[in-house]
Design a protein around this motif. Structure first.
Motif, mmCIF file in Angstrom:
data_model
loop_
_atom_site.group_PDB
_atom_site.id
_atom_site.type_symbol
_atom_site.label_atom_id
_atom_site.label_comp_id
_atom_site.label_asym_id
_atom_site.label_seq_id
_atom_site.Cartn_x
_atom_site.Cartn_y
_atom_site.Cartn_z
ATOM 1 N N CYS A 56 -47.074 18.487 -17.105
ATOM 2 C CA CYS A 56 -47.320 18.754 -18.221
ATOM 3 C C CYS A 56 -47.166 20.384 -18.395
ATOM 4 O O CYS A 56 -47.149 20.872 -17.435
ATOM 5 C CB CYS A 56 -48.798 18.503 -18.779
ATOM 6 N N THR A 57 -46.933 20.733 -19.580
ATOM 7 C CA THR A 57 -46.851 22.155 -19.835
ATOM 8 C C THR A 57 -47.559 22.754 -21.092
ATOM 9 O O THR A 57 -48.199 22.024 -21.605
ATOM 10 C CB THR A 57 -45.434 22.433 -20.207
ATOM 11 N N GLY A 58 -48.059 23.813 -20.992
ATOM 12 C CA GLY A 58 -48.675 24.691 -22.177
ATOM 13 C C GLY A 58 -50.112 24.123 -22.033
ATOM 14 O O GLY A 58 -50.761 23.916 -21.166
ATOM 15 N N PRO A 165 -75.562 26.952 -29.437
ATOM 16 C CA PRO A 165 -75.447 26.648 -27.960
ATOM 17 C C PRO A 165 -74.312 26.757 -27.074
ATOM 18 O O PRO A 165 -73.559 27.345 -27.389
ATOM 19 C CB PRO A 165 -75.455 24.978 -28.426
ATOM 20 N N LEU A 166 -74.465 26.564 -25.754
ATOM 21 C CA LEU A 166 -73.191 26.590 -24.865
ATOM 22 C C LEU A 166 -72.548 25.242 -25.242
ATOM 23 O O LEU A 166 -73.202 24.206 -25.448
ATOM 24 C CB LEU A 166 -73.512 26.801 -23.460
ATOM 25 N N LEU A 167 -71.290 25.167 -25.499
ATOM 26 C CA LEU A 167 -70.418 24.107 -25.695
ATOM 27 C C LEU A 167 -69.438 23.961 -24.750
ATOM 28 O O LEU A 167 -68.614 25.110 -24.442
ATOM 29 C CB LEU A 167 -69.803 24.214 -27.276
ATOM 30 N N LEU A 168 -69.156 22.953 -24.101
ATOM 31 C CA LEU A 168 -67.942 22.475 -23.304
ATOM 32 C C LEU A 168 -67.231 21.585 -23.854
ATOM 33 O O LEU A 168 -67.381 20.392 -24.566
ATOM 34 C CB LEU A 168 -68.759 22.059 -22.128
ATOM 35 N N GLN A 169 -65.981 21.777 -23.944
ATOM 36 C CA GLN A 169 -65.040 21.085 -24.845
ATOM 37 C C GLN A 169 -64.145 19.993 -24.028
ATOM 38 O O GLN A 169 -63.947 20.107 -22.855
ATOM 39 C CB GLN A 169 -63.893 21.928 -25.200
ATOM 40 N N ASP A 170 -64.310 18.730 -24.686
ATOM 41 C CA ASP A 170 -63.698 17.520 -24.343
ATOM 42 C C ASP A 170 -62.000 17.701 -24.843
ATOM 43 O O ASP A 170 -62.055 17.527 -26.257
ATOM 44 C CB ASP A 170 -64.226 16.458 -24.510
ATOM 45 N N HIS A 171 -61.064 18.245 -24.181
ATOM 46 C CA HIS A 171 -59.926 18.093 -25.038
ATOM 47 C C HIS A 171 -59.007 16.985 -24.211
ATOM 48 O O HIS A 171 -57.724 17.267 -24.481
ATOM 49 C CB HIS A 171 -59.069 19.405 -24.537
ATOM 50 N N GLY A 172 -59.582 15.843 -23.778
ATOM 51 C CA GLY A 172 -58.909 14.850 -23.147
ATOM 52 C C GLY A 172 -58.667 14.830 -21.513
ATOM 53 O O GLY A 172 -57.896 13.796 -21.348
ATOM 54 N N ASP A 173 -58.800 16.083 -21.061
ATOM 55 C CA ASP A 173 -58.399 16.108 -19.529
ATOM 56 C C ASP A 173 -59.709 15.801 -18.653
ATOM 57 O O ASP A 173 -60.758 16.222 -19.159
ATOM 58 C CB ASP A 173 -57.648 17.471 -19.522
ATOM 59 N N LEU A 174 -59.446 15.631 -17.441
ATOM 60 C CA LEU A 174 -60.567 15.250 -16.627
ATOM 61 C C LEU A 174 -60.889 16.779 -16.026
ATOM 62 O O LEU A 174 -60.653 16.844 -14.560
ATOM 63 C CB LEU A 174 -60.118 14.352 -15.413
ATOM 64 N N ILE A 175 -61.359 17.173 -16.521
ATOM 65 C CA ILE A 175 -62.106 18.880 -16.222
ATOM 66 C C ILE A 175 -63.179 18.656 -15.467
ATOM 67 O O ILE A 175 -64.376 17.786 -16.022
ATOM 68 C CB ILE A 175 -62.381 19.727 -17.179
ATOM 69 N N ARG A 176 -63.640 19.194 -14.337
ATOM 70 C CA ARG A 176 -64.956 19.269 -13.896
ATOM 71 C C ARG A 176 -65.725 20.437 -14.042
ATOM 72 O O ARG A 176 -64.980 21.507 -13.978
ATOM 73 C CB ARG A 176 -65.144 18.832 -12.493
#
Length: 176
Positions: A56-58, A165-176
């Motif tokens: 992937c890029t960008g 709030p603090l918000l953590l984004q779900d952009h579709g990737d397996l971020i920990r």
């Protein structure tokens, strides 16, 4: 240890991410998560891990974000070895690029230490000063006393004088 202090964005539903081995991980498609606790000024330590997505890029490379007050995004992205841009890791998304690229390669733990001052408003609700932030990425200053004149987009609301709030984004990737 658990997600009891987090909810799905825009609801009181439980956060849909998973917790295992001492970290939480995005479950793609379950949505952004927000802290139940609301904040104005905050000092925040965040540790994150990005998967290797070499094909992937960008913006498709391990994309996520940490939103302060649910309104100001510090970008999370695999930007290892790149020249800093306003949409790379450490950027206040599309407002300010990091001073330097201090990213580690994917599949290594990284840290943000964020010092955030919320915008100030007078008794009439008029903004008298913009938000400000200083950010360390992996121990390196990437923003120092940065003035943030507006939200970065994707904010939860337009109630800028209110805690958020603090918000953590779900952009579709397996971020920990």
């Amino acid at each position: 240890k658990d997600l009891s202090q987090w909810v799905k964005r825009g609801s009181n539903e439980p956060a849909g991410w998973k917790v295992e081995n001492g970290y939480m991980e995005v479950v793609p498609g379950t949505g952004d998560i927000c802290s139940k606790e609301l904040f104005t000024d905050v000092q925040l330590h965040v540790e994150f891990w990005l998967p290797l997505m070499a094909e992937c890029t960008g913006q498709a490379r391990a994309n996520s974000g940490v939103y302060l007050q649910g309104r100001y995004e510090v970008q999370v992205l695999d930007s290892y070895g790149l020249d800093p841009q306003a949409n790379d890791c450490g950027a206040f998304y599309m407002l300010a690029k990091p001073l330097v690229n201090a990213c580690r390669p994917p599949e290594h733990w990284q840290t943000y230490d964020i010092f955030f001052q919320a915008p100030r408003f007078n008794e009439h609700g008029t903004r008298i000063s913009n938000a400000r932030a200083s950010v360390l990425l992996n121990g390196v200053w990437i923003h120092h006393d940065l003035e943030i004149p507006q939200p970065t987009g994707g904010e939860i609301d337009h109630n800028y004088a209110e805690p958020g709030p603090l918000l953590l984004q779900d952009h579709g990737d397996l971020i920990r």
